[in-house]
Motif scaffolding. Structure first.
Motif, PDB file in Angstrom:
ATOM      1  N   ALA A  40       0.834  -1.205   0.000  1.00  0.00           N
ATOM      2  CA  ALA A  40       0.000   0.000   0.000  1.00  0.00           C
ATOM      3  C   ALA A  40       0.870   1.256   0.000  1.00  0.00           C
ATOM      4  CB  ALA A  40      -0.909   0.016   1.230  1.00  0.00           C
ATOM      5  N   ASP A  41       0.362   2.276  -0.660  1.00  0.00           N
ATOM      6  CA  ASP A  41       1.025   3.584  -0.636  1.00  0.00           C
ATOM      7  C   ASP A  41       0.246   4.528   0.271  1.00  0.00           C
ATOM      8  OD1 ASP A  41       3.092   2.975  -2.513  1.00  0.00           O
ATOM      9  OD2 ASP A  41       1.580   3.084  -4.106  1.00  0.00           O
ATOM     10  N   LEU A  42       0.980   5.386   0.961  1.00  0.00           N
ATOM     11  CA  LEU A  42       0.317   6.332   1.859  1.00  0.00           C
ATOM     12  C   LEU A  42       0.555   7.762   1.376  1.00  0.00           C
ATOM     13  CD1 LEU A  42      -1.369   6.332   4.525  1.00  0.00           C
ATOM     14  CD2 LEU A  42       0.691   7.195   5.613  1.00  0.00           C
ATOM     15  N   TYR A  43      -0.502   8.536   1.454  1.00  0.00           N
ATOM     16  CA  TYR A  43      -0.444   9.935   1.047  1.00  0.00           C
ATOM     17  C   TYR A  43      -0.969  10.826   2.170  1.00  0.00           C
ATOM     18  CZ  TYR A  43      -0.194   7.592  -3.471  1.00  0.00           C
ATOM     19  OH  TYR A  43       0.166   6.762  -4.501  1.00  0.00           O
ATOM     20  N   GLY A  44      -0.393  12.003   2.275  1.00  0.00           N
ATOM     21  CA  GLY A  44      -0.942  13.049   3.122  1.00  0.00           C
ATOM     22  C   GLY A  44      -1.765  13.973   2.248  1.00  0.00           C
ATOM     23  N   ILE A  45      -2.969  14.301   2.696  1.00  0.00           N
ATOM     24  CA  ILE A  45      -3.915  15.043   1.863  1.00  0.00           C
ATOM     25  C   ILE A  45      -4.365  16.314   2.588  1.00  0.00           C
ATOM     26  CG2 ILE A  45      -6.110  14.938   0.616  1.00  0.00           C
ATOM     27  CD1 ILE A  45      -4.239  12.776  -0.344  1.00  0.00           C
ATOM     28  N   HIS A  46      -4.147  17.454   1.990  1.00  0.00           N
ATOM     29  CA  HIS A  46      -4.748  18.698   2.477  1.00  0.00           C
ATOM     30  C   HIS A  46      -5.965  19.009   1.618  1.00  0.00           C
ATOM     31  CE1 HIS A  46      -0.584  19.319   4.081  1.00  0.00           C
ATOM     32  NE2 HIS A  46      -1.236  19.898   5.068  1.00  0.00           N
ATOM     33  N   ILE A  47      -7.088  19.299   2.245  1.00  0.00           N
ATOM     34  CA  ILE A  47      -8.282  19.696   1.501  1.00  0.00           C
ATOM     35  C   ILE A  47      -8.953  20.870   2.212  1.00  0.00           C
ATOM     36  CG2 ILE A  47      -8.784  17.489   0.367  1.00  0.00           C
ATOM     37  CD1 ILE A  47     -10.664  16.744   2.589  1.00  0.00           C
ATOM     38  N   SER A  48      -9.823  21.551   1.478  1.00  0.00           N
ATOM     39  CA  SER A  48     -10.500  22.721   2.045  1.00  0.00           C
ATOM     40  C   SER A  48     -11.914  22.370   2.479  1.00  0.00           C
ATOM     41  CB  SER A  48     -10.571  23.847   1.010  1.00  0.00           C
ATOM     42  OG  SER A  48      -9.281  24.282   0.655  1.00  0.00           O
ATOM     43  N   SER A  49     -12.322  22.994   3.576  1.00  0.00           N
ATOM     44  CA  SER A  49     -13.691  22.853   4.072  1.00  0.00           C
ATOM     45  C   SER A  49     -14.262  24.254   4.284  1.00  0.00           C
ATOM     46  CB  SER A  49     -13.688  22.027   5.354  1.00  0.00           C
ATOM     47  OG  SER A  49     -15.000  21.820   5.841  1.00  0.00           O
ATOM     48  N   ILE A  50     -15.447  24.313   4.872  1.00  0.00           N
ATOM     49  CA  ILE A  50     -16.070  25.630   5.040  1.00  0.00           C
ATOM     50  C   ILE A  50     -15.240  26.488   5.988  1.00  0.00           C
ATOM     51  CG2 ILE A  50     -18.377  24.762   4.557  1.00  0.00           C
ATOM     52  CD1 ILE A  50     -18.970  25.022   7.576  1.00  0.00           C
ATOM     53  N   GLY A  51     -15.377  27.743   5.824  1.00  0.00           N
ATOM     54  CA  GLY A  51     -14.634  28.719   6.615  1.00  0.00           C
ATOM     55  C   GLY A  51     -14.124  29.862   5.756  1.00  0.00           C
ATOM     56  N   PRO A  52     -13.221  29.591   4.819  1.00  0.00           N
ATOM     57  CA  PRO A  52     -12.595  28.311   4.464  1.00  0.00           C
ATOM     58  C   PRO A  52     -11.565  27.884   5.514  1.00  0.00           C
ATOM     59  CG  PRO A  52     -11.603  30.067   3.188  1.00  0.00           C
ATOM     60  CD  PRO A  52     -12.685  30.710   4.007  1.00  0.00           C
ATOM     61  N   TYR A  53     -11.357  26.567   5.601  1.00  0.00           N
ATOM     62  CA  TYR A  53     -10.437  26.020   6.580  1.00  0.00           C
ATOM     63  C   TYR A  53      -9.769  24.786   5.971  1.00  0.00           C
ATOM     64  CZ  TYR A  53      -8.555  24.941  11.173  1.00  0.00           C
ATOM     65  OH  TYR A  53      -7.701  24.742  12.215  1.00  0.00           O
ATOM     66  N   THR A  54      -8.469  24.644   6.228  1.00  0.00           N
ATOM     67  CA  THR A  54      -7.730  23.510   5.677  1.00  0.00           C
ATOM     68  C   THR A  54      -7.700  22.366   6.672  1.00  0.00           C
ATOM     69  OG1 THR A  54      -6.324  25.001   4.404  1.00  0.00           O
ATOM     70  CG2 THR A  54      -5.530  22.737   4.705  1.00  0.00           C
ATOM     71  N   ILE A  55      -8.098  21.194   6.197  1.00  0.00           N
ATOM     72  CA  ILE A  55      -8.058  19.991   7.028  1.00  0.00           C
ATOM     73  C   ILE A  55      -7.126  18.973   6.384  1.00  0.00           C
ATOM     74  CG2 ILE A  55     -10.285  20.339   8.132  1.00  0.00           C
ATOM     75  CD1 ILE A  55     -11.574  18.586   6.019  1.00  0.00           C
ATOM     76  N   TYR A  56      -6.843  17.888   7.111  1.00  0.00           N
ATOM     77  CA  TYR A  56      -5.775  16.985   6.673  1.00  0.00           C
ATOM     78  C   TYR A  56      -6.174  15.536   6.905  1.00  0.00           C
ATOM     79  CZ  TYR A  56      -1.032  15.005   6.330  1.00  0.00           C
ATOM     80  OH  TYR A  56       0.083  14.276   5.970  1.00  0.00           O
ATOM     81  N   GLY A  57      -5.756  14.678   5.981  1.00  0.00           N
ATOM     82  CA  GLY A  57      -6.029  13.257   6.167  1.00  0.00           C
ATOM     83  C   GLY A  57      -4.907  12.382   5.662  1.00  0.00           C
ATOM     84  N   TYR A  58      -4.927  11.123   6.108  1.00  0.00           N
ATOM     85  CA  TYR A  58      -4.016  10.095   5.600  1.00  0.00           C
ATOM     86  C   TYR A  58      -4.805   9.177   4.676  1.00  0.00           C
ATOM     87  CZ  TYR A  58      -0.619  11.198   9.332  1.00  0.00           C
ATOM     88  OH  TYR A  58       0.285  11.802  10.163  1.00  0.00           O
TER      89      TYR A  58
END
Lengths: 305, 306
Positions: A40-58
């Motif tokens: 498996a490959d792993l990525y770090g993901i930045h995405i935008s949500s309301i606010g705007p606000y930046t959130i993060y996931g694996y």
């Protein structure tokens, strides 16, 4: 505690969805080489949500062509974002796309807002518009928006897994096909809080002890998030991990949720063993997504020789 | 899978182990504690008063914690140092104070509210500077927990002869190192101990957080010898022979995070003659908590309140 669904309940959530739809996802992806494996490959993901606000996931994607079923680990009420939950076999990443998301306030999504734990559940609860949880739910839904952009997902098998947020994801986003949820704080919240002195619910008791005049108001605000009032919108096949019989969120207590859900529901009372409860979850999801002949991927110490 | 109760770990205690940690303690003692203790009105209630506390630790890193005391005025309170798990947020220990203890729930460096000067993140903490025992993350992290004892000793309401330590998972590992290094500890409870038998655990498990080390060694295989060398200084098994106080341990025999084999190896090494192991068949990393919490209460009542 308000036992009635607010009159503008639908409008409230429609407005959130509309606001979110007007924010571009704007994903930025980085490969995390150290956490990638031969399966498996792993990525770090930045995405935008309301606010705007930046959130993060694996985001972990199995090697191969796909499509792959998805386990979406919804945001927790805790500071640390894990790749997969502690104690889950890392091999799970060979079978599923996994995506764990930090909502606003959690580590990796704590700039400019760093949440306190306890603290986030009552942050801004003085008014419906300032309550932080509206943003937390938006972040949870935004994670699903992002997953739908991933080319190798199997859209017929998207599991929302975690706390109350997994049920909110199922109620408010059509992409969720299965749910594994352990309700902990958004079911009849104020009444349940009055029955315990343990966190996270104790956070509401702390707040009300210092703001007793605000009880009616925060009850009203929490009713927008109450799982009882979202239950009829849930059509995904669901596993509800209840407390042991007699516990705070036991099967009997959760009836007003589970009996009103519109998908098939399995309610499993906790056996007060993380091994037994964990095995039940892994078998359930494997059965639902791969059939009864498939073998669950479980940690080494859960394997029976 | 059957658990080998006679399993022994490969770690060898370094010959200069005591010298290494002696220097750390010397350095720690040269730093002023610099306590700040602020009542948290929001979290306090009719039974318990809660404080947000801060103190200085190794490298002058500012450490935070939750400190709670029962509201009933009593001189000479028994006290508990509550040490945290790896990825969980340290709890507000009202439940301990409701049982009559002063309790410090410490947030070692990198944990929430103690991360402004040091924050390798999660995953990350377990392998941060793992090639150098003098800068490895847990050198300071251990010291931050031990320093919690100095905080308790600074409190007039605490009876310095009645201090215990408790924790599970990483807290179990910290309970081992703290009771080994701080002789003020009169009773210890270590559940499902992490940070013990590192190099065995990474082969016995396929789960995080130990996977962090496998991730690291897969990326830097040439660093294996240095990693092993560093971890020998930080392995709970290397500390355990120095524990002299009464101690209880609990293991889940289906623990998927901290392999019970390493727990058995650890228990064998503990130096105290007053030690007891509780094994929970059919239980995972929670290690029989719902039964064992009552046993812990009786244990601390006997040794700290008796």
């Amino acid at each position: 505690m308000s036992d009635n669904r607010p009159l503008d309940f639908g409008q409230f959530w429609y407005s959130l969805g509309k606001e979110l739809s007007e924010v571009p996802i704007a994903a930025e992806t980085e490969t995390l080489t150290m956490r990638s494996t031969d399966f498996a490959d792993l990525y770090g993901i930045h995405i935008s949500s309301i606010g705007p606000y930046t959130i993060y996931g694996y985001l972990s994607i199995p090697k191969g062509d796909g499509p792959f079923p998805v386990i979406y680990y919804v945001p927790k009420n805790a500071s640390v974002l894990e790749i997969i939950p502690q104690g889950t076999s890392n091999q799970i990443r060979s079978r599923y796309i996994t995506f764990s998301l930090a909502c606003r306030g959690m580590r990796t999504a704590d700039s400019p807002y760093a949440a306190m734990y306890p603290g986030q559940l009552t942050e801004g609860i003085e008014s419906l518009s300032s309550y932080i949880y509206r943003g937390v739910v938006a972040d949870t839904l935004r994670g699903l928006d992002f997953l739908l952009t991933c080319p190798t997902i199997d859209k017929s098998s998207i599991v929302a897994w975690g706390n109350d947020n997994a049920l909110l994801a199922g109620a408010l986003h059509g992409a969720v096909t299965h749910i594994v949820s352990t309700p902990s704080f958004l079911y009849d919240t104020i009444n349940q809080a009055s029955r315990t002195s343990s966190y996270p619910l104790e956070e509401f008791n702390d707040y009300l002890r210092h703001n007793p005049e605000g009880k009616g108001q925060i009850s009203e605000i929490l009713s927008y998030y109450d799982l009882r009032f979202h239950s009829s919108a849930i059509t995904a096949e669901s596993l509800i991990m209840a407390d042991y019989d007699g516990g705070l969120f036991d099967k009997k207590t959760l009836r007003n949720l589970t009996e009103n859900m519109n998908g098939a529901v399995t309610v499993h009372p906790s056996e007060r063993s993380s091994y037994k409860d964990g095995m039940f979850c892994e078998k359930w999801i494997t059965d639902k997504l791969f059939g009864k002949d498939a073998t669950p991927i479980v940690p080494n110490h859960w394997k029976v020789e | 899978m059957g658990v080998d109760r006679d399993y022994r770990c490969q770690v060898i205690k370094p010959e200069d182990f005591n010298e290494f940690w002696g220097l750390v303690l010397d350095e720690l003692s040269s730093i002023e504690l610099n306590v700040k203790c602020e009542k948290d009105e929001l979290r306090s209630d009719s039974k318990v008063t809660v404080y947000q506390i801060f103190y200085d630790s190794l490298d002058h890193v500012r450490i935070s914690g939750w400190y709670s005391v029962p509201n009933t005025p009593v001189n000479g309170l028994p006290a508990i140092l509550l040490v945290p798990g790896y990825q969980s947020d340290p709890p507000i220990p009202k439940d301990w104070s409701a049982k009559g203890y002063a309790c410090l729930s410490v947030n070692p460096r990198g944990k929430v509210r103690s991360r402004s000067q040091f924050d390798p993140g999660y995953p990350g903490l377990l392998t941060h500077r793992i090639v150098d025992k003098n800068t490895y993350s847990y050198r300071g992290f251990y010291a931050d927990a031990w320093r919690g004892i100095d905080f308790l000793l600074s409190r007039g309401e605490v009876d310095s002869e009645r201090i215990g330590v408790a924790g599970s998972s990483q807290g179990g590992g910290l309970a081992i190192t703290t009771s080994a290094m701080r002789k003020e500890i009169k009773a210890a409870s270590a559940g499902a101990p992490y940070l013990c038998g590192f190099m065995d655990a990474i082969e016995l498990t396929d789960t995080y957080p130990y996977q962090e080390i496998n991730d690291y060694l897969r990326t830097y295989p040439d660093r294996l010898e240095k990693v092993e060398g560093t971890l020998a200084y930080f392995d709970g098994i290397s500390f355990a022979d120095q524990i002299n106080c009464p101690i209880i341990m609990n293991l889940g025999l289906q623990d998927n995070v901290c392999p019970p084999e390493t727990g058995y190896a650890l228990f064998e090494t503990i130096g105290s003659k007053d030690k007891k192991l509780f094994e929970y068949e059919g239980h995972g990393h929670e290690a029989g908590r719902y039964v064992h919490s009552g046993i812990m209460d009786q244990f601390f009542d006997k040794h700290l309140k008796g």
